[in-house]
Design a protein around this motif. Sequence first.
Motif, PDB file in Angstrom:
ATOM      1  N   HIS B  24      65.809  19.107  30.694  1.00 37.02           N
ATOM      2  CA  HIS B  24      66.457  17.811  30.916  1.00 37.02           C
ATOM      3  C   HIS B  24      67.642  17.888  31.863  1.00 37.02           C
ATOM      4  N   GLY B  25      68.123  19.100  32.106  1.00 33.36           N
ATOM      5  CA  GLY B  25      69.173  19.275  33.110  1.00 33.36           C
ATOM      6  C   GLY B  25      70.488  18.617  32.746  1.00 33.36           C
ATOM      7  N   ASP B  26      71.188  18.180  33.780  1.00 32.19           N
ATOM      8  CA  ASP B  26      72.564  17.691  33.661  1.00 32.19           C
ATOM      9  C   ASP B  26      72.709  16.461  32.774  1.00 32.19           C
ATOM     10  N   GLU B  27      71.606  15.723  32.615  1.00 33.82           N
ATOM     11  CA  GLU B  27      71.686  14.481  31.852  1.00 33.82           C
ATOM     12  C   GLU B  27      71.679  14.742  30.357  1.00 33.82           C
ATOM     13  N   SER B  28      71.533  16.009  29.967  1.00 38.56           N
ATOM     14  CA  SER B  28      71.447  16.295  28.534  1.00 38.56           C
ATOM     15  C   SER B  28      72.724  16.959  28.039  1.00 38.56           C
ATOM     16  N   LYS B  29      72.935  16.831  26.734  1.00 39.72           N
ATOM     17  CA  LYS B  29      74.102  17.440  26.097  1.00 39.72           C
ATOM     18  C   LYS B  29      73.660  18.010  24.751  1.00 39.72           C
ATOM     19  N   PHE B  30      74.244  19.172  24.418  1.00 37.29           N
ATOM     20  CA  PHE B  30      74.059  19.670  23.061  1.00 37.29           C
ATOM     21  C   PHE B  30      74.925  18.853  22.110  1.00 37.29           C
ATOM     22  N   PRO B  48      75.213  10.633  28.160  1.00 35.09           N
ATOM     23  CA  PRO B  48      74.085  11.541  28.367  1.00 35.09           C
ATOM     24  C   PRO B  48      72.777  10.812  28.045  1.00 35.09           C
ATOM     25  N   SER B  49      71.731  11.139  28.764  1.00 31.66           N
ATOM     26  CA  SER B  49      70.478  10.432  28.484  1.00 31.66           C
ATOM     27  C   SER B  49      69.671  11.143  27.393  1.00 31.66           C
TER      28      SER B  49
END
Lengths: 92, 274, 806
Positions: B24-30, B48-49
């Motif tokens: 998901h790259g940059d658009e994701s967050k833990f 974040p998406s």
Amino acid sequence: MLAVQADGQDIRTIEGMAAADGTLHPMQQAFMENHGLQCGYCTPGMVMAATSLLEENPNPTERDVRIGLEGNLCRCTGYHNIVKSVLAAASA
Amino acid sequence: MIPAQFDYVRAESAEEAISLVGQHGDESKFIAGGHSLLPLMKLRLAQPSVLIDIGRLTDLSYIREEGDQIAIGALTRHMDVENSTLLTEHAPLLAHAAGHVGDPQVRHRGTIGGSIAHADPASDLPATTLAMGATYVAQGPNGRREIPAADFYKSFLESDLAADEMLVEIRVPKMTGAGWSFQKFNRRAQDWAIVGVAAWRSNGSSGVGLVNMGSVPILASSVSAALSGGASVSDAAEQATAESDPQSDLNASVEYRKHLAKVLTRRALEQASE
Amino acid sequence: MTVTDNMATSDASIAAGNGVLGQRMLRKEDPALLTGEAIFTNDMKVPGALHLAVLRSPHAHARIASVDVSGALAIDGVHSAYSGADLADAWAGPMPCAWPVTDDMKNPTHFPLAVGKAAYVGDGVACVLATSDAIAHDALEAIDVEYEPLPAVIDLEAALSDDVIIHDDLGTNVSYTWPLLIEENEGDCQKAIDESAFVVTERYIQQRLIPMAMEPRAVVAMPQPFGGDMTLYSATQVPHILKVMTALTLGIPEHQMRVVCPAVGGGFGSKLNVYAEELLCVHLARTLGTPVRWNEDRSENAQATIHGRGQIQDIELAADENGKITGLRVRLIGDMGAYLQLVTPGVPLLGAFLYGGVYEIPKAFDFSCTSVFTTMTPTDAYRGAGRPEATYAIEHAMDALARKMDIDPLELRRRNFIPKDAFPYEAFTGLVYDSGDHDNAATVAEGLLDYGAMRARQAEQNVEGSTKRLGIGVSTYFEMCGLAPSRVLASLNYSAGGWESATVRVLPTSKIQVVTGTAPHGQGHETAWSMIAADKFGVDPADVDVLHSDTAIAPLGLDTYGSRSLPVGGVAIGMACDKVLDKARKIAAHQMEANEEDLGFAGGMFSVSGSPDKEMPLAAIAFEAFTAHNLPDGLEPNLEAQVTYDPPNFSWPFGTHMCAVEVDTETGQVDVLQYVAVDDCGNKVNPLIVDGQVHGGVIQGLAQALYEEARFDDDGNLLSSSLAEYLVPAASDVPPITLGESVTPSPTNALGVKGVGEAGTIGAAPCVMNAVVDALAGLGVPDVQMPASPLNVWNAIQQANKETSQ
């Protein structure tokens, strides 16, 4: 937290605290007897936080109770009677 | 107070989490405890998406002895750090500082890894572990690597972690018997520190970490250098702001923050010297 | 002297009826609130309701060049979207201000959505209706508003200068100037200031506060498209005022408008208003024939619900060589914010009469308030409304005077107390204080704090070089409560009266219904009003039900604010009970063939004196009244009476607060070591509830002194817009409170009560601030800006150090 994060977990809320016959949970009873609530809006959170507090520390000091409830705000009671309620529940 | 829309996936292992973030790259967050991220999302300051929930990776929740270090899994809750008998014996500074993070709800849900990975200079544990000379362990697609705390914090809320890396472990050296002190100054117990000081002293060595005294957690090396050079505690404390670059905000001017850092460092060193 | 926490379970002072009054009875309200059963407005399930969200101006002051809602309309789930201009014709009148304090008061036209110009950050400029709250909020981001930003006006003195005019058509930022000059002979006040032995000249800043009721506002508007009726559910303190104002503003016939308050989660004045979102929901629901709901989020609550306080106070206090007050001049600048809400301009007036505190003041009083518009959230009544500000000024100035005279602040106060035997006392303002015993209240507080020992400890602790300095705070107060005699309100240009209504009925099975016009939101009226009726009828309070907060059930009323509910609404209930009992007596006399004068009534039983076998319980009378088979000629069936009570005077609670604080002079940290409050509110219906009101009030006042402040940056952005920055203290941040007992009944009403909702707040802020300044007096610190945050305290010490070293 997000509701989805609780997927599959047990959740305890204020609605599940009193016994089926309507008998209040000792913490609810203590809040009632010590006037630990006024408008009642923060009360579910206070009762749940206080119940959790006593599960972890059954014999808290007044200071322990105040620190244990620092994550819950109340605008009506000035906390005096909330603290009194929790201490009463602990010694009940 | 309603976040923008996002997708949610729950990782079942560290490997899966890392692969998901690669996907998901940059658009994701833990997300673990969520106590840093969710408030930003509710204000729509973060959008974040995809949220990758690592909160169920229970194999990353542990505190164990490994030689002259204590290893702490990144998903260990603050409450467990606070109450750990192992830490209370060998690294009481960290256990004590964890007991001052946020409020009980935050300490029950928030994790040490989340706090450190968020790299907030105003948080208690980044500066504390920095003072202790901790090592952080990151896991990425190519395996694990160790990052000294002193190299970890790059700029405001930015760490050395790559986008596809996850913080998995915090290692702190045993400080059995060392003197220590954690001075957190704030207006309400639940708040972030206006200034905080984590300090330890042992056999001529010392470490001092400063909370909220710059864009990153600060290691007050000049204080330790002064102490090593034989300076008194109060003289050494005067060096507390040598590495700092604090901001002003509602609770403190720059001048006041610097003053507080010196006072609290002195108090911390006094206590750590007892 | 007693500490109420250790008291026996009743107060003997209010002996009457069946002994219910004065008992610490547990609250009837609690089981529902403790179990999640209580329904707050946003808990309501309303099938088919559309969700309203409001787009708010990010600029403090800007022309609205254009609003384009088409982006929002393109989002799935969005029903409709409106700019202020789209709705400009929807309003029969502007948002109401009920208190035009002067004939020439300037009142900018204010609509639920701004048209042409936005005047504070948070001013609504457009709105969206969608099928969910989340979609409505997503859609707000798709509305395109073109603003032409103008300079913000944040500083009150800058506002006065009119360099930047906020409301173009008014031509000035000054809303009004309201003077109150009371002199025996012209120039008396100036003469006192010129000729007295001691004069202190002080400037105090009452910072802006955010009321921050735990429940944000919430609204559900339910139309009945074919019947024409409209029901508005709202988290409000004022259902009756809201009903009239909504009807007027929207052109809805009043008889078709109904307002209901579900459980309300605190108000503190912030829900004593008529808000844009209430009018938007009702208008849109009515136009669309669909329920419309809105729920405020926390940062909206901080921005778009009224703020409190916000005054600059200049006070000159003159005293003779013995410290006896000779004159008083007060100049206020009041911060109205961007618009006048319901009672915004009246707030400083409510305080104007209290600048004399509890003291004998000669007619040498010169007060004037000039109120200005700023580009900030409108201000309005917040717990105490004008009275805490006034009390702070006189009590903080009394401490400054004591320091100047180098005498004990408690001693200075005692030299000026209105003596106990002077009551009822006509004050310099012409108002009559009903009753008081200031020396007793002070003596009780003195004992609880162990004032003398604390002063000795202070002398020991505050030595040269000490970094932990002890401070002792004293504050007294008189509060003007029981709002209000309607004729007095008329003289202050208030647009409504101050009466309260009560209806009492005994049902066929002898259960009792009390219908009140008060609108409780935490005060325990269901319990207290039950006790009043139970006492009158000699029944168990459990057999009394209190109906309230629904204009269809309780059509008459003026709601809950200004510590009025008991001294006006509660007294009305007692009177209505008496009226019912008069009728019951007639029926009983008829049934028992006795003379009314020979009837006694006790414990719920009518008896005939001299005929021990003749008695009839209220239950039997109630059933007779219901069947109407055998009533005296000409008497209507049923036991019911309605009373509207207009109080002949305000009620005047008073008290003394004392505290001890320790100030860390290295960090500026203030710790409250001990807090003592003696609040005399006359007779107590339920001391349990009274104590709770005082506890909460004290902590709100203490929070003003130490924690809370609505801070804006130079561009008019609210910096403290969440609970992370606006520091409502938690349990761990405040001390326990010791309460002392003093009961001086009011002679004005039959219950002898005074009201207690605001008392604690009024005493606490000056008490704590006096202690802080007392701690630092030895360091040459003349004053500390509220709140006495560590930064403000440290800055004050640094300033004093600088001045000493110069």
